[in-house]
Design a protein around this motif. Structure first.
Motif, mmCIF file in Angstrom:
data_model
loop_
_atom_site.group_PDB
_atom_site.id
_atom_site.type_symbol
_atom_site.label_atom_id
_atom_site.label_comp_id
_atom_site.label_asym_id
_atom_site.label_seq_id
_atom_site.Cartn_x
_atom_site.Cartn_y
_atom_site.Cartn_z
ATOM 1 N N ALA A 10 0.830 -1.204 0.000
ATOM 2 C CA ALA A 10 0.000 0.000 0.000
ATOM 3 C C ALA A 10 0.866 1.256 0.000
ATOM 4 C CB ALA A 10 -0.957 -0.020 1.195
ATOM 5 N N GLN A 12 2.890 4.184 -2.798
ATOM 6 C CA GLN A 12 2.458 5.036 -3.912
ATOM 7 C C GLN A 12 1.967 4.196 -5.102
ATOM 8 O OE1 GLN A 12 3.739 8.756 -4.137
ATOM 9 N NE2 GLN A 12 2.000 8.834 -5.528
ATOM 10 N N SER A 47 11.960 12.679 4.898
ATOM 11 C CA SER A 47 13.337 13.138 5.108
ATOM 12 C C SER A 47 13.457 14.653 4.985
ATOM 13 C CB SER A 47 14.262 12.449 4.098
ATOM 14 O OG SER A 47 13.800 12.663 2.777
ATOM 15 N N LYS A 48 12.295 15.312 4.929
ATOM 16 C CA LYS A 48 12.301 16.774 4.767
ATOM 17 C C LYS A 48 11.393 17.391 5.842
ATOM 18 C CE LYS A 48 13.146 15.748 -0.083
ATOM 19 N NZ LYS A 48 12.969 14.296 -0.065
ATOM 20 N N GLN A 80 0.799 -8.560 6.536
ATOM 21 C CA GLN A 80 1.895 -8.842 5.621
ATOM 22 C C GLN A 80 1.599 -10.123 4.846
ATOM 23 O OE1 GLN A 80 5.721 -10.469 7.016
ATOM 24 N NE2 GLN A 80 6.685 -8.729 5.985
ATOM 25 N N ILE A 81 1.632 -10.008 3.531
ATOM 26 C CA ILE A 81 1.481 -11.205 2.707
ATOM 27 C C ILE A 81 2.800 -11.975 2.751
ATOM 28 C CG2 ILE A 81 1.071 -12.092 0.385
ATOM 29 C CD1 ILE A 81 -1.422 -10.964 1.841
ATOM 30 N N ALA A 132 6.710 2.345 -7.970
ATOM 31 C CA ALA A 132 6.816 3.731 -8.414
ATOM 32 C C ALA A 132 8.203 4.024 -8.970
ATOM 33 C CB ALA A 132 6.511 4.672 -7.249
ATOM 34 N N THR A 133 9.118 3.069 -8.871
ATOM 35 C CA THR A 133 10.472 3.304 -9.364
ATOM 36 C C THR A 133 10.717 2.511 -10.646
ATOM 37 O OG1 THR A 133 11.322 1.498 -8.017
ATOM 38 C CG2 THR A 133 11.382 3.699 -7.055
HETATM 39 C C1 LIG Z 1 12.717 8.982 3.360
HETATM 40 C C2 LIG Z 1 12.452 8.905 1.865
HETATM 41 C C3 LIG Z 1 12.582 10.064 1.094
HETATM 42 C C4 LIG Z 1 12.354 10.012 -0.285
HETATM 43 N N1 LIG Z 1 12.468 11.151 -1.021
HETATM 44 C C5 LIG Z 1 12.227 11.119 -2.349
HETATM 45 C C6 LIG Z 1 12.309 12.296 -3.152
HETATM 46 O O1 LIG Z 1 12.616 13.369 -2.653
HETATM 47 N N2 LIG Z 1 12.049 12.189 -4.488
HETATM 48 C C7 LIG Z 1 11.709 10.984 -5.065
HETATM 49 O O2 LIG Z 1 11.489 10.936 -6.288
HETATM 50 N N3 LIG Z 1 11.603 9.861 -4.333
HETATM 51 C C8 LIG Z 1 11.856 9.886 -3.005
HETATM 52 N N4 LIG Z 1 11.765 8.750 -2.269
HETATM 53 C C9 LIG Z 1 11.445 7.498 -2.959
HETATM 54 C C10 LIG Z 1 9.941 7.313 -3.152
HETATM 55 O O3 LIG Z 1 9.279 7.497 -1.935
HETATM 56 C C11 LIG Z 1 9.756 5.902 -3.708
HETATM 57 O O4 LIG Z 1 10.198 5.931 -5.051
HETATM 58 C C12 LIG Z 1 8.329 5.438 -3.646
HETATM 59 O O5 LIG Z 1 7.894 5.438 -2.304
HETATM 60 C C13 LIG Z 1 8.215 4.043 -4.195
HETATM 61 O O6 LIG Z 1 6.854 3.676 -4.087
HETATM 62 P P1 LIG Z 1 6.403 2.156 -4.141
HETATM 63 O O7 LIG Z 1 4.926 2.132 -3.933
HETATM 64 O O8 LIG Z 1 6.919 1.525 -5.380
HETATM 65 O O9 LIG Z 1 7.173 1.421 -2.968
HETATM 66 P P2 LIG Z 1 7.115 1.673 -1.414
HETATM 67 O O10 LIG Z 1 6.932 3.128 -1.102
HETATM 68 O O11 LIG Z 1 8.317 0.969 -0.867
HETATM 69 O O12 LIG Z 1 5.787 0.920 -0.962
HETATM 70 C C14 LIG Z 1 5.699 -0.483 -0.903
HETATM 71 C C15 LIG Z 1 4.813 -0.844 0.268
HETATM 72 O O13 LIG Z 1 4.595 -2.256 0.249
HETATM 73 C C16 LIG Z 1 4.646 -2.723 1.577
HETATM 74 N N5 LIG Z 1 4.968 -4.157 1.530
HETATM 75 C C17 LIG Z 1 6.130 -4.713 1.133
HETATM 76 N N6 LIG Z 1 6.047 -6.068 1.203
HETATM 77 C C18 LIG Z 1 4.791 -6.347 1.653
HETATM 78 C C19 LIG Z 1 4.104 -7.579 1.921
HETATM 79 N N7 LIG Z 1 4.690 -8.765 1.770
HETATM 80 N N8 LIG Z 1 2.805 -7.522 2.357
HETATM 81 C C20 LIG Z 1 2.183 -6.308 2.520
HETATM 82 N N9 LIG Z 1 2.798 -5.113 2.278
HETATM 83 C C21 LIG Z 1 4.084 -5.137 1.848
HETATM 84 C C22 LIG Z 1 5.748 -1.874 2.230
HETATM 85 O O14 LIG Z 1 5.640 -1.884 3.646
HETATM 86 C C23 LIG Z 1 5.424 -0.511 1.633
HETATM 87 O O15 LIG Z 1 4.486 0.198 2.417
HETATM 88 C C24 LIG Z 1 11.987 8.776 -0.898
HETATM 89 C C25 LIG Z 1 11.848 7.614 -0.093
HETATM 90 C C26 LIG Z 1 12.070 7.681 1.269
HETATM 91 C C27 LIG Z 1 11.903 6.411 2.110
#
Ligand SMILES: Cc1cc2nc3c(=O)[nH]c(=O)nc-3n(C[C@H](O)[C@H](O)[C@H](O)COP(=O)(O)OP(=O)(O)OC[C@H]3O[C@@H](n4cnc5c(N)ncnc54)[C@H](O)[C@@H]3O)c2cc1C
Length: 148
Positions: A10, A12, A47-48, A80-81, A132-133
């Motif tokens: 859950a 981004q 982080s900000k 957690q899955i 999101a990456t």
């Molecule tokens: C402190 C910080 C500062 C950042 N600053 C920037 C910035 O300035 N600019 C920028 O572009 N990006 C920044 N980022 C990166 C950006 O936040 C990430 O690119 C983005 O959050 C990725 O989103 P995501 O949904 O792919 O993954 P995530 O945000 O990692 O979300 C994945 C989620 O899945 C959950 N999860 C994982 N495994 C399981 C499971 N088995 N069962 C249930 N849930 C699970 C995790 O707990 C997590 O909540 C920053 C990240 C951090 C941590």
């Protein structure tokens, strides 16, 4: 499409795919499962502004609670899955709950490529992984059964 769309993770990416699926016409149920106890939040401010004490965690919410209700997205937190039952098309959480799905999205983040993705699922067409990456997306896509 009907049945359950199950989105694991859950963050981004997970929130966006759940939201977009509804917007694009997914008629069935949508379940968004996250292991964290917090409603989905944006991470960059951690982080900000949040670090400086200028923003609360509540203010970082990606969507309001009303949004999930209105969009009929069942948001499940603190689960957690831990395993995928591929034959039964069910995800199994660490607590033992089972989550049947018609379609599955793994949105577990860049550094959390689940070992399940390497499971022998070459015939499956119901699973995709996203983040999101771009780097994660590229790597996950290579491993995902939908790429075959
Ligand atoms: C402190 C910080 C500062 C950042 N600053 C920037 C910035 O300035 N600019 C920028 O572009 N990006 C920044 N980022 C990166 C950006 O936040 C990430 O690119 C983005 O959050 C990725 O989103 P995501 O949904 O792919 O993954 P995530 O945000 O990692 O979300 C994945 C989620 O899945 C959950 N999860 C994982 N495994 C399981 C499971 N088995 N069962 C249930 N849930 C699970 C995790 O707990 C997590 O909540 C920053 C990240 C951090 C941590």
């Amino acid at each position: 499409m009907s049945g359950r769309l199950l989105v694991v993770g859950a963050g981004q990416a997970g929130v966006q795919v759940a939201s977009s699926a509804r917007e694009l016409g997914w008629d069935g149920s949508i379940t968004l499962i996250g292991e964290e106890p917090y409603a989905p939040y944006t991470r960059p401010p951690l982080s900000k502004a949040f670090l400086k004490g200028e923003a609360s965690l509540e203010s970082l919410a990606l969507r309001s609670a009303a949004f999930y209700t209105e969009q009929r997205i069942d948001l499940i937190l603190d689960e957690q899955i831990a395993h995928l039952d591929l034959d039964g098309a069910e995800a199994v959480s660490a607590s033992g709950r089972r989550w049947p799905f018609a379609r599955l999205v793994l949105a577990t983040g860049r550094n959390r490529v689940p070992s399940w993705l390497t499971a022998p699922t070459s015939t499956a067409s119901w699973c995709c992984a996203m983040s999101a990456t771009p780097g994660f997306w590229r790597d996950a896509w290579r491993l995902s059964p939908t790429s075959s």
